[in-house]
Motif scaffolding. Sequence first.
Motif, mmCIF file in Angstrom:
data_model
loop_
_atom_site.group_PDB
_atom_site.id
_atom_site.type_symbol
_atom_site.label_atom_id
_atom_site.label_comp_id
_atom_site.label_asym_id
_atom_site.label_seq_id
_atom_site.Cartn_x
_atom_site.Cartn_y
_atom_site.Cartn_z
ATOM 1 N N PRO A 1 13.173 6.740 -24.443
ATOM 2 C CA PRO A 1 13.896 7.166 -23.232
ATOM 3 C C PRO A 1 14.856 8.292 -23.114
ATOM 4 O O PRO A 1 15.791 7.642 -23.586
ATOM 5 N N SER A 2 14.943 9.284 -23.145
ATOM 6 C CA SER A 2 16.505 10.166 -23.021
ATOM 7 C C SER A 2 16.952 10.956 -21.612
ATOM 8 O O SER A 2 16.913 11.094 -21.158
ATOM 9 N N PRO A 3 17.622 9.961 -21.387
ATOM 10 C CA PRO A 3 18.196 10.058 -19.658
ATOM 11 C C PRO A 3 18.876 11.602 -19.559
ATOM 12 O O PRO A 3 19.909 11.497 -20.796
ATOM 13 N N SER A 4 19.076 11.691 -19.122
ATOM 14 C CA SER A 4 19.610 12.999 -18.345
ATOM 15 C C SER A 4 21.120 13.123 -17.987
ATOM 16 O O SER A 4 20.911 11.604 -17.497
ATOM 17 N N PRO A 5 21.995 13.335 -17.692
ATOM 18 C CA PRO A 5 23.545 12.874 -17.186
ATOM 19 C C PRO A 5 22.768 12.806 -15.679
ATOM 20 O O PRO A 5 22.247 13.569 -15.418
ATOM 21 N N THR A 6 23.529 12.409 -15.737
ATOM 22 C CA THR A 6 23.308 12.104 -13.739
ATOM 23 C C THR A 6 24.061 12.329 -12.956
ATOM 24 O O THR A 6 25.024 12.995 -13.106
ATOM 25 N N PRO A 7 22.946 13.652 -12.268
ATOM 26 C CA PRO A 7 24.020 14.560 -11.550
ATOM 27 C C PRO A 7 24.842 13.765 -9.972
ATOM 28 O O PRO A 7 24.963 12.184 -9.929
ATOM 29 N N GLU A 8 25.548 13.768 -8.699
ATOM 30 C CA GLU A 8 26.283 13.636 -8.370
ATOM 31 C C GLU A 8 25.475 12.781 -7.095
ATOM 32 O O GLU A 8 24.294 13.409 -6.988
ATOM 33 N N SER A 9 25.697 12.178 -6.506
ATOM 34 C CA SER A 9 24.726 11.445 -5.309
ATOM 35 C C SER A 9 24.013 12.429 -4.015
ATOM 36 O O SER A 9 25.451 13.579 -4.641
ATOM 37 N N PRO A 10 23.043 12.296 -4.336
ATOM 38 C CA PRO A 10 22.820 13.821 -3.143
ATOM 39 C C PRO A 10 23.254 13.764 -1.743
ATOM 40 O O PRO A 10 23.415 12.864 -1.160
ATOM 41 N N SER A 11 22.873 14.302 -1.555
ATOM 42 C CA SER A 11 23.663 15.027 0.157
ATOM 43 C C SER A 11 22.738 14.434 0.607
ATOM 44 O O SER A 11 21.323 14.143 1.115
ATOM 45 N N VAL A 12 23.176 13.287 2.196
ATOM 46 C CA VAL A 12 22.039 13.168 2.848
ATOM 47 C C VAL A 12 22.259 14.173 4.398
ATOM 48 O O VAL A 12 22.965 14.680 4.476
ATOM 49 N N ASN A 13 21.261 14.069 4.614
ATOM 50 C CA ASN A 13 20.201 14.818 5.499
ATOM 51 C C ASN A 13 19.947 14.137 6.774
ATOM 52 O O ASN A 13 18.525 12.993 6.452
ATOM 53 N N LYS A 14 19.388 14.302 7.735
ATOM 54 C CA LYS A 14 18.604 14.463 8.947
ATOM 55 C C LYS A 14 16.940 14.962 8.566
ATOM 56 O O LYS A 14 16.772 16.038 8.885
#
Length: 413
Positions: A204-217
């Motif tokens: 497995p070759s992980p891609s760069p981890t993006p920023e934490s996702p936005s929290v939404n309702k």
Amino acid sequence: MAAPSGARRRPLLLLLLAGLMHGASAVFVVKDGNGTACIMANFSAAFLTNYDTNSGFKNVTFDLPSDAVVLNSSSCGKDNASGPSLVVAFGRGHTLTLTFARNATRYRVQLMRFVYNLSDAQIFPNASSKEVKTVESVTDIKADINKTYRCVSSDQIHMSNVTVTLHDATIQAYLSSNSFSKEETRCEQDRPSPTPTPPVTPHPSPSPTPESPSVNKYNVSGTNGTCLLATMGLQLNVTYENRDNMTVTRVFNINPNKTRVNGSCTAQLVTLELRDEDVTLLVFHFGMNATSSQFFLQEIQLDMTLPDARDPTFKAANSSLRALQATIGNSYRCNAEERLRVTEALSVNVFRVWVQAFQVEGDKFGSVEECQLDENNMMIPIAVGGALAGLVLIVLIAYLIGRKRSHAGYQTI
């Protein structure tokens, strides 16, 4: 070469019903006003795309049919104005266009364009839209001047949400005669490796981890009112094999600003459906245990398209989960990041989740039940504080004992 005669030019189409595995192969010919061929192409093609229905996104695969025709809008091009183009039409308003360009030594398919009509019920049954869509992309189809482009291997061209796969392709533009050249330029896929290499087990070759996702309702309501209140950030971890047979892992954040929310409420099941811009359908099913009076996340389903995968259609589901669990009437909250393992190929990361299913009073969260991760995180400072307090107490006792002994040494005997 003479300029094309416009609408009076009638390009020749020769159909070869070869009955290949990937659909019928056909020879498409474009001629100029003098009857001289300027483009010849022999290939079969398969199309993979998806479209929206009232019940969700649907993937569809179809072949270029044997009755496809070359349109009069095809052209041999004009000097310094436009390049040659082959326009193949089929079905109810679908067209595949190959536009060519050249330099002193090579020519190439500079642009491939696909126009498809969603009102064609035979290919797109139950489509919620009847519009005509257009996608296009540059290609790596190229060959030397006066040589035929030849590619026995499958060649995939990705255009937005459409993948066109050419099979056993023979293509030539800027012809010097009315037939394919005997000399060929082979595609990269057909060429053997320059040196044999020992087999390597893909990892497995992980891609760069993006920023934490936005929290939404994300709220769901039914005939009896709200049945789901949720706030959370969502992130997908997807592992798959790409076209180079390497195992890769990619991380996708669910963008709430580009996500459509649907859902449903029943007495025993609450469903939350999310569809985002990447043609991703993510479904959460919440169930309940009447005996223990608890609700919980019992199933996650994912359906998405991965253009660089060997199989672009990715699906995963697990109906045996028991996560995000709390007493009915209460809410579940977790500030820590939680990873929900769906399958070996999919896990869903949930950030700062606060959720309540079934009994929701006044559209407000009920009493909070904290997750174990938050409780463990709270225990760490408590333990550290306790240890420090114990250390201070030990030092204080040692000081008092030492001070008492010191005073005892000055007493009169």
